[in-house]
Design an enzyme around this catalytic site. Structure first.
Site: not given
Ligand code: KIV
Length: 275
Positions: A44-45, A113, A182
């Site tokens: 979700d980044s 996730k 993280e």
């Molecule tokens: O959303 C994402 O990219 C993540 C990573 C930073 C692990 O959750």
């Protein structure tokens, strides 16, 4: 080799590191698969690096499905993990199962996730019961930045370190097949990795986790709004892209692009008849 939950577990058991990169589009996913990455995380980044939001909280299920489906269309052997966005699982267990199901059915994800430890274990159990593999995400969980008061390393005090260990055990017991750690101190991440049977994937968690993940735009030097300490830029694609754009603009302006080799021909007689 096709990457699956089983092969990822075998990698941990054999002491072979797992590589994961975030990705949100078809073309980049193809290149990652050619490079041989084990897993892609449609994180979700994407809210930050693709959509320009200041955090991940505005990302929707539709955003995640749209980008996950694009990535899934590109890969054959790479294992695709897709993030459950903020509020798609926190409020209700049956919501969590339905939304996880959408990421698999519509986004073609192999695993979902979600962020959190003990407090999301009922959701993890229910999603796993629906035969959907789950990756947990503990430590610095970006969907909780308002509760944390910013992006802060987690697990530094004795109480916080104990909570991280408790969360790690809880998500494994609830049925998670993998866990992202993280923004936690390296020695704590090492301890958790040694204690858990499932693979740990670190980001800002030192070198002793079972695998590593980085955001594609960070590792390629394309996203410079904020560069965390744990990011290594493996290329400076931002500068390479800027130079290419500058050359294109210059050639458009001076008329040297397009050249003969980029141009379609037509019979001169036909053109004359048209005048
Ligand atoms: O959303 C994402 O990219 C993540 C990573 C930073 C692990 O959750």
């Amino acid at each position: 080799m096709k990457n699956t939950v089983t092969t990822l577990q075998e990698q941990k058991n054999n002491g072979e590191k797992i590589s994961m990169i975030t990705c949100y589009d078809y073309s980049s996913a193809k290149i990652m698969e050619e490079a041989g990455v084990n897993t892609i995380l449609v994180g979700d980044s994407l809210g930050n690096v693709m959509l320009g939001y200041e955090d991940t909280l505005q990302v929707t299920m539709e955003d995640m499905i749209h980008h996950c489906a694009a990535v899934s269309r590109a890969v054959k052997d790479t294992f695709v993990v897709c993030d459950m966005p903020f509020m798609s699982y926190q409020a209700d267990v049956s919501d969590a199962v339905r939304n996880a199901g959408r990421l698999v059915q519509e986004g073609r994800a192999n695993m979902v996730k979600l962020e959190g430890g003990v407090e999301v274990c009922p959701q993890i159990e229910a999603i796993v019961k629906a035969s959907i593999p789950v990756c947990a995400h503990i430590g610095l969980t970006p969907q909780s930045i308002n509760a944390f008061g910013g992006y802060k390393v987690q697990g530094r005090t004795e109480a916080a370190a104990k909570k991280l260990i408790e969360d790690a055990f809880a998500v494994e017991k609830a049925g998670a097949s993998m866990v992202v750690l993280e923004g936690v101190p390296a020695k704590l991440a090492k301890m958790v990795t040694e204690k858990l049977s499932i693979p740990t994937i670190g980001i800002g968690a030192g070198k002793d986790t079972d695998g590593q993940v980085l955001v594609m735009q960070d590792m390629l030097g394309m996203f410079k709004d904020f560069v965390p300490k744990f990011v290594k830029q493996f290329a400076n694609m931002g500068d390479v892209m800027k130079e290419a754009f500058e050359s294109y603009i210059k050639e458009v302006q001076d008329g040297s692009f397009p050249g003969e080799e980029h141009t379609y021909d037509i019979d001169e007689e036909i053109i004359e008849k048209l005048y």
